[in-house]
Design a protein around this motif. Structure first.
Motif, PDB file in Angstrom:
ATOM      1  N   THR A   1      13.533  98.751  17.712  1.00 41.52           N
ATOM      2  CA  THR A   1      12.710  99.901  18.085  1.00 41.52           C
ATOM      3  C   THR A   1      11.691 100.195  16.980  1.00 41.52           C
ATOM      4  O   THR A   1      12.044 100.215  15.802  1.00 41.52           O
ATOM      5  N   PHE A   2      10.465 100.421  17.392  1.00 45.11           N
ATOM      6  CA  PHE A   2       9.381 100.798  16.475  1.00 45.11           C
ATOM      7  C   PHE A   2       9.248 102.318  16.446  1.00 45.11           C
ATOM      8  O   PHE A   2       9.118 102.962  17.489  1.00 45.11           O
TER       9      PHE A   2
ATOM     10  N   PHE B   1       8.808 100.714  33.080  1.00 46.47           N
ATOM     11  CA  PHE B   1       8.864 102.117  32.684  1.00 46.47           C
ATOM     12  C   PHE B   1       9.230 103.052  33.836  1.00 46.47           C
ATOM     13  O   PHE B   1      10.016 103.998  33.637  1.00 46.47           O
ATOM     14  N   PRO B   2       8.709 102.850  35.055  1.00 47.63           N
ATOM     15  CA  PRO B   2       9.086 103.764  36.148  1.00 47.63           C
ATOM     16  C   PRO B   2      10.591 103.783  36.427  1.00 47.63           C
ATOM     17  O   PRO B   2      11.114 104.801  36.890  1.00 47.63           O
ATOM     18  N   ILE B   3      11.291 102.685  36.138  1.00 44.53           N
ATOM     19  CA  ILE B   3      12.745 102.670  36.324  1.00 44.53           C
ATOM     20  C   ILE B   3      13.408 103.567  35.295  1.00 44.53           C
ATOM     21  O   ILE B   3      14.355 104.311  35.602  1.00 44.53           O
TER      22      ILE B   3
ATOM     23  N   VAL C   1       9.411 100.905  27.007  1.00 43.75           N
ATOM     24  CA  VAL C   1       9.076 102.279  26.643  1.00 43.75           C
ATOM     25  C   VAL C   1      10.179 103.185  27.169  1.00 43.75           C
ATOM     26  O   VAL C   1      10.451 103.205  28.373  1.00 43.75           O
ATOM     27  N   ASN C   2      10.823 103.920  26.270  1.00 39.76           N
ATOM     28  CA  ASN C   2      11.831 104.896  26.674  1.00 39.76           C
ATOM     29  C   ASN C   2      11.156 106.201  27.043  1.00 39.76           C
ATOM     30  O   ASN C   2      10.475 106.816  26.210  1.00 39.76           O
TER      31      ASN C   2
ATOM     32  N   VAL D   1      11.563  94.728  21.940  1.00 40.91           N
ATOM     33  CA  VAL D   1      10.985  95.793  21.114  1.00 40.91           C
ATOM     34  C   VAL D   1      10.812  97.021  21.992  1.00 40.91           C
ATOM     35  O   VAL D   1      10.428  96.916  23.159  1.00 40.91           O
ATOM     36  N   GLY D   2      11.093  98.187  21.410  1.00 40.80           N
ATOM     37  CA  GLY D   2      10.913  99.420  22.159  1.00 40.80           C
ATOM     38  C   GLY D   2      10.212 100.485  21.361  1.00 40.80           C
ATOM     39  O   GLY D   2      10.061 100.399  20.138  1.00 40.80           O
TER      40      GLY D   2
END
Length: 290
Positions: free
Chosen positions: A116-117, A195-197, A170-171, A143-144
């Protein structure tokens, strides 16, 4: 009968070298005595995995409260686990701040990293340098970034600079209702088509879930829980008969908000999206970005 099981392990470590404002463990430091306890717990867990039958199939994701890879005993444990015949995957959630020389001691067929960044804690250049080291070492990783609106530009740059074969997730930020405007949703979906999920709160009460059956969480004492979001104990891995407590169950929570929870809902069919990369959050096919 051979055991097939995914384990999310979280020992007593509760410290981090970063200070993200949304995290309760930011800049918290464990004492030497606390770290010694965590190390003893981890050693016991690794020994338990090694004692399993060679034809067992065990996937492991470390989900520490804090950053574990800055401690050499986690690096050594993961390297050791990666070579065990029982282990199909060993992965860990990490901010990637650690030295990466230890990966050379790992079996790269089973090692994977969930990275994660954090833009407020490390420069993009420094983070990308670490990713490039993983690329050169041929380590599998995702990577997130947390989908805060003030980090949109950094997220775009990150996607632009990463190897196109590396999945950037993307969280969604769900603490504030109606946080995203349509333009925000469009931008983050361009960066992460999945991302929509993630940007949903799933109604789960009474619905089937693989947790407690194919997937469990284990703490430093060996206590088994269905997942990180249900506190009830269903057994202990150090009980020789622990497998008897593993069977299909319906979810007892009203909702599920987190990827490491809802990804195990069979109704979402996300096993088809992630395949054998489900623990490290790497889709089985390349994600096409807009």
């Amino acid at each position: 009968m051979a055991l097939e099981l995914s384990i999310l392990y979280r020992g007593s470590l509760s410290s981090c070298n970063y200070g993200c404002e949304y995290c309760p463990f930011a800049k918290r430091t464990n004492t030497a005595a606390e770290l010694a306890i965590d190390k003893a717990e981890l050693d016991r867990f690794v020994n338990w995995v090694e004692s399993r039958e060679p034809d067992d199939k065990i996937g492991i994701l470390f989900t520490p409260w804090g950053e574990a890879l800055i401690h050499r005993y986690y690096q050594s444990a993961i390297a050791r686990l990666s070579h065990l015949p029982q282990v199909t995957k060993v992965a860990i959630q990490t901010n990637l701040a650690c030295d990466l020389d230890w990966v050379k001691d790992c079996n790269l067929d089973t090692l994977a990293l969930w990275t994660t960044f954090h833009p407020t804690e490390v420069s993009l250049d420094r983070f990308l340098q670490q990713c490039q080291k993983l690329d050169l070492a041929q380590v599998k990783y995702s990577v997130g970034i947390v989908g805060l609106k003030e980090h949109q530009y950094q997220a775009q740059l990150l996607r632009q600079e990463l190897d196109p074969n590396v999945y950037l997730w993307v969280n969604a930020y769900k603490r504030q209702p109606d946080y995203y405007h349509p333009d925000d949703l469009n931008l983050f979906t361009q960066i992460d088509p999945l991302f929509p999920i993630n940007n949903q709160v799933y109604d789960t009460f009474g619905k089937p879930c693989h947790t407690g059956d194919r997937v469990i969480t284990v703490d430093g004492e060996g206590t088994i829980r269905r997942c990180h979001f249900i506190s009830d104990s269903i057994g202990n891995i150090y009980d020789p008969n622990f497998a008897a407590s593993l069977f299909p169950r319906n979810c007892q929570n009203q909702v599920c908000r987190c990827h490491i929870g809802y990804v195990h809902l069979p109704g979402l069919n996300l096993d088809k999206v992630y395949g054998n990369g489900i623990l490290e959050r790497i889709p089985r096919y390349r994600i096409n970005h807009s």
